[in-house]
Structures are given as structure tokens and as C-alpha cells.
Design an enzyme around this catalytic site. Structure first.
Site, PDB file in Angstrom:
ATOM      1  N   ARG A 179      28.596  28.314  34.261  1.00  0.00           N
ATOM      2  CA  ARG A 179      28.975  29.555  33.551  1.00  0.00           C
ATOM      3  C   ARG A 179      29.543  29.252  32.171  1.00  0.00           C
ATOM      4  O   ARG A 179      29.527  30.082  31.276  1.00  0.00           O
ATOM      5  CB  ARG A 179      30.068  30.293  34.337  1.00  0.00           C
ATOM      6  CG  ARG A 179      29.601  31.093  35.494  1.00  0.00           C
ATOM      7  CD  ARG A 179      30.465  32.334  35.685  1.00  0.00           C
ATOM      8  NE  ARG A 179      31.861  32.056  35.967  1.00  0.00           N
ATOM      9  CZ  ARG A 179      32.364  31.873  37.181  1.00  0.00           C
ATOM     10  NH1 ARG A 179      31.572  31.923  38.227  1.00  0.00           N
ATOM     11  NH2 ARG A 179      33.641  31.648  37.367  1.00  0.00           N
ATOM     12  N   ARG A 183      28.687  23.498  23.463  1.00  0.00           N
ATOM     13  CA  ARG A 183      27.983  23.741  22.199  1.00  0.00           C
ATOM     14  C   ARG A 183      28.143  22.572  21.239  1.00  0.00           C
ATOM     15  O   ARG A 183      29.221  21.982  21.165  1.00  0.00           O
ATOM     16  CB  ARG A 183      28.516  25.016  21.539  1.00  0.00           C
ATOM     17  CG  ARG A 183      28.413  26.250  22.441  1.00  0.00           C
ATOM     18  CD  ARG A 183      28.490  27.512  21.576  1.00  0.00           C
ATOM     19  NE  ARG A 183      28.520  28.695  22.416  1.00  0.00           N
ATOM     20  CZ  ARG A 183      29.611  29.450  22.603  1.00  0.00           C
ATOM     21  NH1 ARG A 183      30.735  29.144  21.993  1.00  0.00           N
ATOM     22  NH2 ARG A 183      29.551  30.505  23.385  1.00  0.00           N
ATOM     23  N   ARG A 257      39.696  34.090  46.191  1.00  0.00           N
ATOM     24  CA  ARG A 257      40.802  33.583  45.398  1.00  0.00           C
ATOM     25  C   ARG A 257      41.553  34.803  44.869  1.00  0.00           C
ATOM     26  O   ARG A 257      40.946  35.819  44.540  1.00  0.00           O
ATOM     27  CB  ARG A 257      40.219  32.795  44.234  1.00  0.00           C
ATOM     28  CG  ARG A 257      41.052  31.719  43.686  1.00  0.00           C
ATOM     29  CD  ARG A 257      40.169  30.693  42.995  1.00  0.00           C
ATOM     30  NE  ARG A 257      39.320  31.230  41.959  1.00  0.00           N
ATOM     31  CZ  ARG A 257      39.742  31.644  40.767  1.00  0.00           C
ATOM     32  NH1 ARG A 257      41.009  31.607  40.462  1.00  0.00           N
ATOM     33  NH2 ARG A 257      38.885  32.091  39.869  1.00  0.00           N
ATOM     34  N   ARG A 288      46.706  29.831  32.761  1.00  0.00           N
ATOM     35  CA  ARG A 288      46.607  30.340  31.391  1.00  0.00           C
ATOM     36  C   ARG A 288      47.708  31.359  31.119  1.00  0.00           C
ATOM     37  O   ARG A 288      48.330  31.882  32.043  1.00  0.00           O
ATOM     38  CB  ARG A 288      45.228  30.941  31.119  1.00  0.00           C
ATOM     39  CG  ARG A 288      44.750  31.918  32.157  1.00  0.00           C
ATOM     40  CD  ARG A 288      43.285  32.309  31.902  1.00  0.00           C
ATOM     41  NE  ARG A 288      42.793  33.137  33.005  1.00  0.00           N
ATOM     42  CZ  ARG A 288      41.584  33.645  33.088  1.00  0.00           C
ATOM     43  NH1 ARG A 288      40.708  33.418  32.138  1.00  0.00           N
ATOM     44  NH2 ARG A 288      41.221  34.385  34.117  1.00  0.00           N
ATOM     45  N   GLU A 311      49.419  33.211  34.380  1.00  0.00           N
ATOM     46  CA  GLU A 311      48.507  33.400  35.517  1.00  0.00           C
ATOM     47  C   GLU A 311      48.520  32.188  36.434  1.00  0.00           C
ATOM     48  O   GLU A 311      48.319  31.056  35.986  1.00  0.00           O
ATOM     49  CB  GLU A 311      47.079  33.641  34.990  1.00  0.00           C
ATOM     50  CG  GLU A 311      46.065  33.793  36.103  1.00  0.00           C
ATOM     51  CD  GLU A 311      44.657  34.118  35.596  1.00  0.00           C
ATOM     52  OE1 GLU A 311      44.502  34.825  34.582  1.00  0.00           O
ATOM     53  OE2 GLU A 311      43.702  33.631  36.232  1.00  0.00           O
ATOM     54  N   TYR A 359      30.313  37.537  42.224  1.00  0.00           N
ATOM     55  CA  TYR A 359      31.117  37.462  41.017  1.00  0.00           C
ATOM     56  C   TYR A 359      30.501  38.359  39.947  1.00  0.00           C
ATOM     57  O   TYR A 359      29.618  37.945  39.216  1.00  0.00           O
ATOM     58  CB  TYR A 359      31.168  36.009  40.534  1.00  0.00           C
ATOM     59  CG  TYR A 359      32.121  35.798  39.398  1.00  0.00           C
ATOM     60  CD1 TYR A 359      33.411  35.313  39.631  1.00  0.00           C
ATOM     61  CD2 TYR A 359      31.767  36.102  38.098  1.00  0.00           C
ATOM     62  CE1 TYR A 359      34.290  35.132  38.596  1.00  0.00           C
ATOM     63  CE2 TYR A 359      32.654  35.924  37.064  1.00  0.00           C
ATOM     64  CZ  TYR A 359      33.907  35.443  37.318  1.00  0.00           C
ATOM     65  OH  TYR A 359      34.792  35.278  36.280  1.00  0.00           O
ATOM     66  N   ASP A 361      30.842  40.603  36.512  1.00  0.00           N
ATOM     67  CA  ASP A 361      31.617  41.068  35.376  1.00  0.00           C
ATOM     68  C   ASP A 361      31.484  42.580  35.325  1.00  0.00           C
ATOM     69  O   ASP A 361      30.654  43.162  36.032  1.00  0.00           O
ATOM     70  CB  ASP A 361      31.090  40.428  34.084  1.00  0.00           C
ATOM     71  CG  ASP A 361      31.775  39.093  33.801  1.00  0.00           C
ATOM     72  OD1 ASP A 361      32.945  38.943  34.189  1.00  0.00           O
ATOM     73  OD2 ASP A 361      31.138  38.212  33.190  1.00  0.00           O
TER      74      ASP A 361
END
Ligand code: FAD
Ligand code: UDP
Length: 394
Positions: A179, A183, A257, A288, A311, A359, A361
Site C-alpha cells: 500500500r 519513489r 486492530r 503517530r 495514536e 480495508y 477507504d
């Protein structure tokens, strides 16, 4: 008192999946629908609200950035909100230094203390990858090493992933890490989608606009399982809660989770200079920190205080909110068993992240709901068979 028995459509859960289905039934078919949610607000995990101490809009269940390539979904959601120009960028802290994430040319150059060109970086990372000689990666660790080499993996992925999943990366599926892009240029955008933004006046308003309709009744703070006996047998139920809960865990519990978010108001204008800072090292307990003022650069917030969420991630117990499907091998078998059970129920549609154990979005939850509505709900009422976009093109 609501007469549940009179409804032909009941939607369980007011997240993007349930809200889209209910909006379509009311607006497109002109039929009555009841939406219920066990939470005190609409919107599921995408809900946002104004933090009372700072006046800053916070995403109650963690940062939510809307992004999509899907024209149809983008047009649909824009009917209910304008989006600002926010573009998501993430940084990560490793051994006291801050790096750009996902891994890009800037991360690579900073980490190795180099000024590589894209081609040089590619060649260098390829030589790092080659050291481990992994022919066919069979878990997350091997997959990550075959993408970026061991040193970058150990710095940015191993600790973060172990904290996030409470599982050794060698026991996690390789697919999780694919995911995250790698780059070899300085593009530091987190998402590569054409459309991106944060709703200008918050997520809660989207749901109010979607569901504010004379044909839609809302029932918040109620659990479907306390009321299901009142629902008429020929009512169609669109259920977006956890699928294993629906069947009383008869085939076993699916693993999820959950996250804990620790809210703090800090007396400064800007705590970390960006909306999301990851913490890559395992000696920091949280994964995070979210700082919500950065999602709305167009708003004039006060400058004295800012609100942050730390988090923490962990396995969900039955009493926790399930957030992310873990999808281990055992889960795949259990989910298939529930799917087989669900096919026997003519009047129940399972959907959304929890009902499909997928999962999703936000844009995927909307896209999936539009498909279910057009394929499984509308034809039953109109008698017009569903045509997939490819069929329509002929
Ligand atoms: P949900 O939003 O989970 O809604 C399900 C609803 O069903 C809930 O309100 C729940 O209370 C209700 N419900 C469940 N059981 C019952 C019951 N028995 N009775 C009554 N009500 C019930 N997506 C993005 O596109 N961008 C992001 O940046 C992003 N960040 C995320 C960050 C986090 C921490 C999480 C957890 C998710 C993130 N997502 C993001 C995903 C996004 O939250 C989901 O795509 C979206 O919420 C899916 O909508 P849904 O309707 O399927 O489920
Ligand atoms: N990941 C990581 N370090 C980071 C960010 C992500 O190791 O700084 C890994 C982690 O395993 C995570 C996966 O990449 O589960 C996918 O990242 P994404 O941001 O999509 O995670 P999400 O929070 O949506 O699960």
C-alpha cells in the site's frame, strides 16, 4: 416511539456505506428508510467535530483525508460538501531526526547522507536489496526488504509496523506494505490520487446533508441487536456492523486492530508543523501524532492553543471498536464461513468496512455502496435490471 415494524428498509450504521445507501433509497427511489447507529452521532469513523477547548475541527477517530481517482464517487460526495485544497504529506521521526514519508528521494538522500540523482538512488537501493537475496517474498519483512533494502526497512518500517500491528513483521502478510509507495523522485505526496481534500465545513455536515430527508428517520444511540426482534420479516436490512457479531461469533471471532487516541491541548500555535508525524522507533509507544489545525489552512484558528492526538495501536477485544481487519489466514477461513451464512439470508445485505471485513477507504466505502444500491436494491423496486458500466458501453 418508533414503529420499527413499519419500515421496508433499515440501515444499521451511519458511516459512508450506510449513509450512501440510505440517501439513494430516499432520494432516488423516494422510499422510507430508517438509519440506526449505536453511537450518539452520524458518520461512523469519519465523524469530525469542533474541539471545545481550541475551536479546532478534530477527526474523532483519527485523521481522515478524502482522496480518490473515482470520478463518480468524487462527483457524488461533492454534492454534499466542498473540499479544501489540503494535500496530505507525512513526516516520520527516527532516532531524533525527521524524514519524509513515504520513502522518496529526499528520504533516501537524507538517510544515507547523499545527493543521489533518481538513477543513482535506484542503483544504490537495488544493490542494498540484492544483499539479502530474497527470491520470492513471503511476508511483510521480506517484501519490504525486496522493495527498499534492509537499512531503510529497519529504520522506517520494522518498528512502526511492529507497533501498529503488535505482530512481528515476519508474521504479517506481504500485501500490507505494498500500500505504501516507494519513489525515486522528490514527490512527497502521501496519496497519488487526482482528487484530494478535507470537507470545508467538516465531515459531520456531509452526513447531515446526506441524511436530512423527509423519507429518512434517524435513530442514534441504539444497538441493532436490542431492536432486531421488532423489525418486520420482509424488511431489507443493510448491516454495516462487524459480520462476526451478526452471527453471534458462531464460526469464530475475526481479528481486528483498534486504536487508542490520547487527546492533549498544548499551549502553543503549532506543535509539530504538520498534520501527521509518524514515530518509526519501537522505544516510542505511540505510532503517530495528529495535529488537526493543519487540515484547514484556509481557516483562521486562534493562535494560543493547538490540539493533538497521540495514536496507540493494539488488538481489539470484543468490547473495543474494531477499526482495521487484520486478515490472517485463520481470518480468511472464518470470513468465508460467514459469507456462506450470509448468502442464505435473502433480506440482509452486509456492507462497509466491518460488514465486508475489508480495508476500505472512504471513497471505496461510497463506491461499494453505490454498486450495492444499483445492483441489489434498485432493480428489485424498479424492475429494471442492473447493467454494469461495461455492459452499458456495449
Ligand atoms: P464505519 O464508518 O465504521 O461505520 C459503521 C457504523 O456502524 C458505526 O458508526 C458503528 O457505530 C455502526 N454500528 C456497528 N454495529 C452496530 C450495531 N450493532 N448497531 C448500530 N450501529 C452499529 N479513509 C480514507 O479515505 N482516508 C483516511 O485518511 C482514512 N483514515 C482512517 C484512519 C483511521 C484511524 C481509521 C480507523 C479509518 C480511516 N479511514 C480512512 C477509513 C474510513 O474510516 C472508512 O473507510 C469508513 O469509515 C468506512 O465507512 P463504513 O460505513 O464502512 O464504516
Ligand atoms: N508503514 C510503516 N512506516 C510508516 C508508515 C507506514 O512501516 O511510517 C507501514 C505499516 O506497516 C502500515 C503500512 O505501511 O500498516 C501501510 O501504511 P498506511 O499509512 O496505509 O497505514 P494505515 O494507518 O492506513 O494502516
Amino acid at each position: 416511539m418508533l414503529d420499527l415494524g413499519s419500515y421496508k428498509y433499515v440501515v444499521v450504521g451511519s458511516g459512508f456505506f450506510g449513509a450512501t445507501i440510505a440517501e439513494r433509497i430516499a432520494n432516488d427511489l423516494g422510499l422510507q428508510v430508517l438509519v440506526m447507529d449505536r453511537r450518539p452521532h452520524l458518520g461512523g469513523n469519519s465523524f469530525s467535530e469542533i474541539d471545545a477547548k481550541t475551536g479546532i475541527e478534530v477527526h474523532k477517530y483519527g485523521s481522515h483525508i478524502f482522496h480518490t481517482m473515482n470520478e463518480k464517487v468524487w462527483a457524488y460526495v461533492n454534492r454534499f460538501s466542498k473540499f479544501n485544497q489540503y494535500r496530505h504529506r507525512v513526516w516520520t521521526t527516527h532516532q531524533g531526526r525527521v524524514y519524509s514519508m513515504p520513502i522518496n528521494l529526499d528520504t533516501i538522500n537524507q538517510f544515507y547522507g547523499k545527493s543521489f540523482s533518481p538513477r543513482e538512488a535506484r542503483e544504490f537501493v537495488a544493490s542494498e536489496i540484492a544483499r539479502d537475496q530474497i527470491a520470492s517474498p513471503s511476508n511483510l519483512e521480506e517484501q519490504a526488504i525486496s522493495l527498499i533494502g534492509r537499512p531503510l526497512y529497519q529504520a522506517f518500517i520494522r518498528g512502526y509496523t511492529a507497533k501498529q500491528w503488535e505482530t512481528d513483521p515476519r508474521s504479517l502478510p506481504a500485501s500490507i506494505i505494498t500500500r505504501l509507495p516507494v519513489r525515486y523522485d522528490y514527490n512527497d505526496r502521501y496519496f497519488s490520487d487526482l482528487y484530494e481534500g478535507i470537507p470545508e465545513d467538516g465531515y459531520a455536515k456531509i452526513f447531515e446533508r446526506m441524511l436530512n430527508h423527509e423519507k429518512i428517520s434517524l435513530n442514534l444511540n441504539v444497538d441493532f441487536f436490542d431492536l432486531r426482534h421488532q423489525i418486520s420479516p420482509d424488511c431489507k436490512v443493510i448491516y454495516t456492523g462487524p459480520i462476526d457479531r451478526y452471527f453471534d461469533y458462531q464460526q469464530g471471532e475475526l481479528s481486528w486492530r483498534t486504536i487508542d487516541l490520547e487527546r492533549e491541548v498544548v499551549n502553543c500555535e503549532d506543535f509539530q508543523g504538520t498534520s501527521v508525524m509518524n514515530y518509526a522507533d519501537s522505544d516510542v509507544a505511540y505510532t503517530r501524532i495528529h495535529e488537526f489545525r493543519h487540515f484547514h489552512p484556509e481557516r483562521k484558528y486562534q493562535k494560543e492553543k493547538t490540539v493533538i492526538f497521540r495514536e496507540y495501536s493494539r488488538f481489539a477485544k470484543q468490547t473495543d471498536e474494531p477499526y482495521y481487519p487484520i486478515n490472517l489466514e485463520k481470518d480468511k477461513r472464518i470470513f468465508e464461513a460467514y459469507q456462506a451464512e450470509s448468502r442464505k439470508l435473502k433480506n440482509v445485505i452486509f456492507g462497509g468496512r466491518l460488514g465486508s471485513y475489508k480495508y476500505y477507504d472512504m471513497h471505496q466505502a461510497i463506491g461499494a455502496a453505490l454498486l450495492v444500491y444499483e445492483r441489489d436494491i434498485r432493480p428489485e423496486v424498479t424492475g429494471m435490471p442492473y447493467k454494469s458500466p461495461t455492459e452499458m458501453r456495449g
